[in-house]
Scaffold this motif. Structure first.
Motif, PDB file in Angstrom:
ATOM      1  N   UNK A   1     -33.999  18.051  33.309  1.00  0.00           N
ATOM      2  CA  UNK A   1     -33.021  18.890  32.616  1.00  0.00           C
ATOM      3  C   UNK A   1     -33.546  20.199  32.074  1.00  0.00           C
ATOM      4  N   UNK A   2     -34.793  20.545  32.356  1.00  0.00           N
ATOM      5  CA  UNK A   2     -35.389  21.776  31.827  1.00  0.00           C
ATOM      6  C   UNK A   2     -35.182  22.928  32.814  1.00  0.00           C
ATOM      7  N   UNK A   3     -34.666  24.039  32.318  1.00  0.00           N
ATOM      8  CA  UNK A   3     -34.361  25.172  33.184  1.00  0.00           C
ATOM      9  C   UNK A   3     -35.121  26.445  32.807  1.00  0.00           C
ATOM     10  N   UNK A   4     -35.645  26.490  31.584  1.00  0.00           N
ATOM     11  CA  UNK A   4     -36.395  27.664  31.145  1.00  0.00           C
ATOM     12  C   UNK A   4     -37.848  27.252  30.933  1.00  0.00           C
ATOM     13  N   UNK A   5     -38.672  27.645  31.910  1.00  0.00           N
ATOM     14  CA  UNK A   5     -40.045  27.151  31.991  1.00  0.00           C
ATOM     15  C   UNK A   5     -41.055  28.287  31.931  1.00  0.00           C
ATOM     16  N   UNK A   6     -42.199  27.980  31.333  1.00  0.00           N
ATOM     17  CA  UNK A   6     -43.258  28.981  31.142  1.00  0.00           C
ATOM     18  C   UNK A   6     -44.572  28.420  31.663  1.00  0.00           C
ATOM     19  N   UNK A   7     -45.352  29.276  32.322  1.00  0.00           N
ATOM     20  CA  UNK A   7     -46.665  28.882  32.843  1.00  0.00           C
ATOM     21  C   UNK A   7     -47.746  29.486  31.942  1.00  0.00           C
ATOM     22  N   UNK A   8     -48.646  28.626  31.423  1.00  0.00           N
ATOM     23  CA  UNK A   8     -49.660  29.052  30.454  1.00  0.00           C
ATOM     24  C   UNK A   8     -51.056  28.734  30.993  1.00  0.00           C
ATOM     25  N   UNK A   9     -51.985  29.677  30.840  1.00  0.00           N
ATOM     26  CA  UNK A   9     -53.353  29.492  31.326  1.00  0.00           C
ATOM     27  C   UNK A   9     -54.349  30.130  30.375  1.00  0.00           C
TER      28      UNK A   9
ATOM     29  N   UNK B   1     -52.390  37.314  22.228  1.00  0.00           N
ATOM     30  CA  UNK B   1     -51.897  36.389  23.256  1.00  0.00           C
ATOM     31  C   UNK B   1     -51.142  35.221  22.632  1.00  0.00           C
ATOM     32  N   UNK B   2     -51.581  34.797  21.459  1.00  0.00           N
ATOM     33  CA  UNK B   2     -50.911  33.695  20.776  1.00  0.00           C
ATOM     34  C   UNK B   2     -49.547  34.137  20.250  1.00  0.00           C
ATOM     35  N   UNK B   3     -49.505  35.344  19.706  1.00  0.00           N
ATOM     36  CA  UNK B   3     -48.225  35.883  19.223  1.00  0.00           C
ATOM     37  C   UNK B   3     -47.228  36.019  20.366  1.00  0.00           C
ATOM     38  N   UNK B   4     -47.706  36.504  21.499  1.00  0.00           N
ATOM     39  CA  UNK B   4     -46.815  36.695  22.644  1.00  0.00           C
ATOM     40  C   UNK B   4     -46.269  35.360  23.142  1.00  0.00           C
ATOM     41  N   UNK B   5     -47.090  34.316  23.103  1.00  0.00           N
ATOM     42  CA  UNK B   5     -46.631  32.998  23.540  1.00  0.00           C
ATOM     43  C   UNK B   5     -45.481  32.514  22.667  1.00  0.00           C
ATOM     44  N   UNK B   6     -45.656  32.576  21.355  1.00  0.00           N
ATOM     45  CA  UNK B   6     -44.602  32.119  20.445  1.00  0.00           C
ATOM     46  C   UNK B   6     -43.354  32.981  20.581  1.00  0.00           C
ATOM     47  N   UNK B   7     -43.549  34.290  20.666  1.00  0.00           N
ATOM     48  CA  UNK B   7     -42.403  35.189  20.813  1.00  0.00           C
ATOM     49  C   UNK B   7     -41.603  34.883  22.073  1.00  0.00           C
ATOM     50  N   UNK B   8     -42.318  34.645  23.175  1.00  0.00           N
ATOM     51  CA  UNK B   8     -41.641  34.351  24.445  1.00  0.00           C
ATOM     52  C   UNK B   8     -40.894  33.029  24.380  1.00  0.00           C
ATOM     53  N   UNK B   9     -41.502  32.018  23.800  1.00  0.00           N
ATOM     54  CA  UNK B   9     -40.848  30.712  23.659  1.00  0.00           C
ATOM     55  C   UNK B   9     -39.553  30.840  22.862  1.00  0.00           C
ATOM     56  N   UNK B  10     -39.628  31.582  21.761  1.00  0.00           N
ATOM     57  CA  UNK B  10     -38.453  31.714  20.898  1.00  0.00           C
ATOM     58  C   UNK B  10     -37.386  32.621  21.511  1.00  0.00           C
ATOM     59  N   UNK B  11     -37.805  33.729  22.081  1.00  0.00           N
ATOM     60  CA  UNK B  11     -36.849  34.696  22.642  1.00  0.00           C
ATOM     61  C   UNK B  11     -36.139  34.137  23.873  1.00  0.00           C
ATOM     62  N   UNK B  12     -36.891  33.484  24.752  1.00  0.00           N
ATOM     63  CA  UNK B  12     -36.326  32.995  26.011  1.00  0.00           C
ATOM     64  C   UNK B  12     -35.793  31.572  25.910  1.00  0.00           C
ATOM     65  N   UNK B  13     -35.937  30.971  24.702  1.00  0.00           N
ATOM     66  CA  UNK B  13     -35.476  29.591  24.494  1.00  0.00           C
ATOM     67  C   UNK B  13     -36.096  28.628  25.525  1.00  0.00           C
ATOM     68  N   UNK B  14     -37.421  28.754  25.668  1.00  0.00           N
ATOM     69  CA  UNK B  14     -38.185  27.921  26.595  1.00  0.00           C
ATOM     70  C   UNK B  14     -38.128  26.454  26.154  1.00  0.00           C
ATOM     71  N   UNK B  15     -37.934  25.551  27.121  1.00  0.00           N
ATOM     72  CA  UNK B  15     -37.948  24.116  26.803  1.00  0.00           C
ATOM     73  C   UNK B  15     -39.081  23.377  27.512  1.00  0.00           C
TER      74      UNK B  15
END
Length: 338
Positions: free
Chosen positions: A182-190, A229-243
């Motif tokens: 059921x997840x549609x908004x996905x992020x790749x982290x490295x 990089x940490x700030x950008x990760x949190x911002x992206x998760x919140x802005x894009x509603x990543x699940x």
């Protein structure tokens, strides 16, 4: 002192047969090999390595080249200890020993490899990484020294033997697994934007995202020493509603989970996470990680066997050997349909 003739008499074979068994010759049947080896054990026979080296010209040792230790986390990555164990166990079965080359730079690694070969401390090498314009590979290729790469080559080389998983397919399967939940908004982290493994897995992520008509996101770097990089990760998760997060490895996944907890985000309640490697870290803390088992032992064993085939002049086509993977479903992925 027990000699080859003593072993031959005990096993009921010729001394030449014992010599072939010591070399694991394919011309000798498995039944005969087992009878000869049992005779060796019964008599306490220890092969004379010095004599074997003089007769064969081989050192009976292989070199293993670790990747440049550019980050503290790379030193503690369990993948390398697991594959070294598998390589060493397989080498022991074949009557070989293992020497290790390690450094902070590929240039220094190349110097170590040159020294090891010149001093007759290795008959061939296993390279546990793949980099563009690698001086180690260049030296070995230009001097016709046997080697095998564990990883997908950066550049196509018809003369190269490599052992790897299908990392691109793994990236695709990670996306599809999360989508089925059921997840549609996905992020790749490295934590490494340059490695071939990372690039292949992210390429798989991109392909699956496009096939499923999901919103694609740029790859994000997680660097504990770089707050941006940490700030950008949190911002992206919140802005894009990543699940759902796809994280390059188990150790980094643990660090990401700990980082998210500072922001009140829990895995899998708020974010699901899928990882790679199925290392010891995958079941160290709850939630246990849903992660891909890349069959590290098979990677190590296969690479060592292929290298010995080259060293001992057995027929060996230059090719890429793909080791299968499988997904271990655990606690870090939440099913949104339930």
């Amino acid at each position: 002192m027990v000699t080859i003739k003593d072993v031959a008499k005990r096993a009921g074979v010729n001394a030449s047969t014992v010599s072939r068994v010591l070399k694991d010759s394919s011309a000798i049947s498995q039944i005969t090999k087992e009878r000869v080896r049992q005779a060796m054990d019964d008599l306490g026979y220890v092969p004379n390595r010095a004599a074997q080296m003089l007769a064969s010209g081989l050192t009976q040792c292989v070199g293993v080249v670790l990747p440049p230790l550019t980050t503290p986390d790379r030193v503690s990555e369990p993948f390398f200890m697991e594959i070294l164990t598998a390589i060493n166990d397989q080498a022991k079965q074949q009557g070989f020993t293992v020497s290790i080359a390690t450094s902070n730079s590929v240039e220094d690694l190349a110097e170590q490899v040159k020294l090891m070969y010149r001093q007759k401390r290795a008959d061939g090498f296993l390279i546990l990484y793949s980099e563009k314009d690698d001086p180690v590979q260049h030296y070995l290729s230009s001097h016709n020294i046997p080697f095998v790469v564990v990883g997908t080559p950066i550049e196509a080389d018809p003369n190269l033997i490599s052992i790897d998983n299908d990392n691109q397919l793994m990236g695709e399967e990670a996306v599809k697994h999360l989508q089925r939940k059921g997840h549609k908004k996905l992020l790749f982290v490295t934590d490494d934007l340059t490695s071939r493994v990372c690039l292949d897995r992210y390429r798989g992520y991109q392909q699956a995202i496009e096939q499923l008509d999901l919103p694609v996101q740029p790859i994000l770097l997680f660097d504990r020493k770089d707050p941006a990089t940490l700030d950008l990760l949190i911002e992206t998760i919140q802005r894009e509603k990543i699940t759902g997060l796809i994280v390059i490895g188990d150790l980094l996944s643990i660090r990401v989970i700990q980082f998210l907890s500072f922001y009140g985000l829990r895995v899998p309640d708020d974010l699901s996470l899928i990882s790679f490697n199925n290392s010891i870290f995958s079941k160290m803390l709850h939630p246990y990680l849903t992660t891909f088992d890349i069959n590290v032992a098979q990677l190590g064993q296969t690479s060592l066997i292929r290298l010995l085939d080259i060293i001992e002049d057995r027929q060996q086509p230059s090719t890429e050997v793909i080791v299968p993977f499988n997904l271990k479903e655990r606690e870090s992925v939440r099913d949104l349909y339930r």
